[in-house]
Scaffold this active site. Structure first.
Site, PDB file in Angstrom:
ATOM      1  N   ASN A 122       0.850  -1.288  -0.017  1.00 32.00           N
ATOM      2  CA  ASN A 122      -0.010  -0.008  -0.092  1.00 32.00           C
ATOM      3  C   ASN A 122       0.806   1.261  -0.136  1.00 32.00           C
ATOM      4  O   ASN A 122       1.985   1.263   0.587  1.00 32.00           O
ATOM      5  CB  ASN A 122      -0.865   0.078   1.312  1.00 32.00           C
ATOM      6  CG  ASN A 122      -1.676   1.211   1.347  1.00 32.00           C
ATOM      7  OD1 ASN A 122      -2.427   1.859   0.257  1.00 32.00           O
ATOM      8  ND2 ASN A 122      -1.977   1.891   2.385  1.00 32.00           N
ATOM      9  N   HIS A 124       0.704   5.384   1.525  1.00 38.10           N
ATOM     10  CA  HIS A 124       0.199   6.152   2.135  1.00 38.10           C
ATOM     11  C   HIS A 124       0.665   7.510   2.202  1.00 38.10           C
ATOM     12  O   HIS A 124       2.019   7.612   2.381  1.00 38.10           O
ATOM     13  CB  HIS A 124       0.210   5.512   3.607  1.00 38.10           C
ATOM     14  CG  HIS A 124      -0.597   6.194   4.559  1.00 38.10           C
ATOM     15  ND1 HIS A 124      -1.977   6.071   4.599  1.00 38.10           N
ATOM     16  CD2 HIS A 124      -0.145   7.289   5.496  1.00 38.10           C
ATOM     17  CE1 HIS A 124      -2.356   7.048   5.565  1.00 38.10           C
ATOM     18  NE2 HIS A 124      -1.370   7.653   6.043  1.00 38.10           N
ATOM     19  N   SER A 151       4.756   7.031   2.152  1.00 43.75           N
ATOM     20  CA  SER A 151       5.358   5.689   2.469  1.00 43.75           C
ATOM     21  C   SER A 151       4.697   4.432   1.963  1.00 43.75           C
ATOM     22  O   SER A 151       3.646   4.551   1.628  1.00 43.75           O
ATOM     23  CB  SER A 151       5.112   5.094   4.082  1.00 43.75           C
ATOM     24  OG  SER A 151       5.320   6.559   4.908  1.00 43.75           O
ATOM     25  N   ASP A 160      -2.664   0.883   7.698  1.00 40.50           N
ATOM     26  CA  ASP A 160      -1.713   1.694   7.472  1.00 40.50           C
ATOM     27  C   ASP A 160      -0.343   1.205   8.453  1.00 40.50           C
ATOM     28  O   ASP A 160       0.179   2.240   8.819  1.00 40.50           O
ATOM     29  CB  ASP A 160      -1.841   3.432   7.705  1.00 40.50           C
ATOM     30  CG  ASP A 160      -2.991   3.789   6.467  1.00 40.50           C
ATOM     31  OD1 ASP A 160      -2.883   3.186   5.382  1.00 40.50           O
ATOM     32  OD2 ASP A 160      -3.780   4.748   6.840  1.00 40.50           O
TER      33      ASP A 160
HETATM   34  C1  GRF Z   1      -2.715   8.890  -2.757  1.00 40.47           C
HETATM   35  O1  GRF Z   1      -2.330  10.070  -2.260  1.00 40.47           O
HETATM   36  C2  GRF Z   1      -2.378   7.678  -1.966  1.00 40.47           C
HETATM   37  O2  GRF Z   1      -1.295   7.936  -1.333  1.00 40.47           O
HETATM   38  C3  GRF Z   1      -3.555   7.342  -0.915  1.00 40.47           C
HETATM   39  O3  GRF Z   1      -4.770   7.531  -1.998  1.00 40.47           O
HETATM   40  C4  GRF Z   1      -4.272   8.851  -2.957  1.00 40.47           C
HETATM   41  C5  GRF Z   1      -4.536   7.916  -4.482  1.00 40.47           C
HETATM   42  O4  GRF Z   1      -4.496   8.724  -5.350  1.00 40.47           O
HETATM   43  N1  GRF Z   1      -3.530   6.144  -0.603  1.00 40.47           N
HETATM   44  P1  GRF Z   1      -4.375   8.471  -6.801  1.00 40.47           P
HETATM   45  O5  GRF Z   1      -5.838   7.773  -6.972  1.00 40.47           O
HETATM   46  O6  GRF Z   1      -3.297   7.169  -6.908  1.00 40.47           O
HETATM   47  O7  GRF Z   1      -4.369   9.498  -7.784  1.00 40.47           O
END
Ligand code: GRF
Length: 330
Positions: A122, A124, A151, A160
């Protein structure tokens, strides 16, 4: 002119790239970054599916345009477990070996997380362990942090959390709002995610990772210590004999293996006969050593642990084996 492919390249090509499903809910910019990174030469993974709980997710149209299979299933009106099970079935049908969550705004069931243990990553938008959950940029600004960031981590049961694979810090600039900061962090995310995912799926052929796996299991043996011998990481009993060496491209043999002590030439021959791709007689070692390849993509680490325990026993003084046996029986 670049040199031609090496035997290692041929072997990697024969094994193929790791197959990854990307799960999205929104814009899918991280998915796009992962996809285009996968199209560059030497990327260790390919994307075999983009799946979403939101049929309107922007990333689905992009994936379709790029010829990547998609799957969309709205979660509304479905029990969480049923939705997860349907996603899981689609991911498996696509042949995915790994999952990359990229803005997938669903809490996953413990069953789903468990099924993909060690194979789901994932991204984050914070420097974890700071700010798990939502509104990470607002929280970083409110705290007056000098840096925000992102991260990549392995997904475990807690939101997370899970082992960190990489982070990228992003400076907070004068006058930043949560939006401007988020947009800049997103640039960093796009660099970080592909890098971490590529390294993670290729870790089984990364000598440093392989040595770390052996180290963890070798140092778990009683009175074990690590040293270096002929440029190889090796493990022995404190003040006593060595019971394992890690040979990483030693003498340019293009393999990473753990060398363990065995009873002698008969045992050595038996193992090599049984599986000549995995076992070999290490050069410059006696017939009471066996090379066990670690870089064949299917290493069973519990078995490597058993080899190390067995090898330790081959060289351990009676004082230690007796103590050890007594402790085991308790
Ligand atoms: C990103 O900021 C990611 O870190 C978080 O959700 C957002 C997704 O953005 N988990 P995208 O759909 O990849 O543009």
């Amino acid at each position: 002119m670049p040199e031609g492919p090496t035997p290692a390249d041929h072997k990697a090509a024969a094994r193929g790239k790791a197959k990854v499903a990307v799960l999205i809910s929104g814009g899918g910019s991280n998915m796009a970054a992962l996809l285009y990174a996968s199209r560059l030469p030497d990327c260790a993974y390919e994307i075999v599916l983009v799946a979403s709980n939101n049929p309107e997710a922007g990333g689905l149209a992009l994936a379709k345009a790029e010829g990547v299979p998609t799957f969309a299933l709205p979660h509304q009106g479905m029990a969480r477990a049923d939705h997860d099970a349907a996603m899981d079935a689609a991911i498996r049908a696509a042949g995915a070996e790994y999952i990359a969550l990229a803005g997938y705004m669903r809490i996953l069931t413990a069953e789903f997380v468990d099924k993909w243990q060690g194979r789901m990553l994932n991204i984050h938008p914070s420097l974890l362990p700071k700010y798990p959950g939502l509104h990470t940029h607002e929280r970083a600004l409110a705290a007056g942090d000098s840096h925000a960031g992102c991260s990549v981590h392995v997904v475990t049961a807690t939101l997370d959390e899970g082992p960190l694979l990489g982070q990228c810090a992003v400076a907070v600039a004068a006058g930043d709002s949560a939006e401007t900061l988020a947009a800049r962090v997103l640039f960093a995310e796009h660099q970080l995610y592909a890098r971490c995912l590529g390294a993670y799926v290729a870790r089984w052929r990364d000598p440093a990772w392989l040595i770390a796996q052996v180290r963890q299991r070798a140092l778990a043996q009683p009175e074990a210590e690590e040293s270096v011998s002929h440029g190889m990481a090796c493990f022995g009993i404190r003040g006593g004999k060595k019971f394992a060496y890690v040979s990483a491209n030693h003498h340019g043999d293009d393999r990473t293996a753990v060398l363990v002590k065995i009873s002698g030439v008969d045992e050595q021959a038996t193992w090599i006969e049984q599986d000549a791709a995995r076992y070999y007689r290490p050069a410059y070692f006696g017939a009471d050593w066996l090379g066990v390849r670690l870089d064949l993509a299917d290493t069973d680490w519990a078995t490597v642990g058993d080899w190390l325990a067995h090898s330790w026993r081959e060289v351990a003084p009676k004082r230690l084996t007796t103590l050890h046996d007594a402790a085991e029986q308790r």
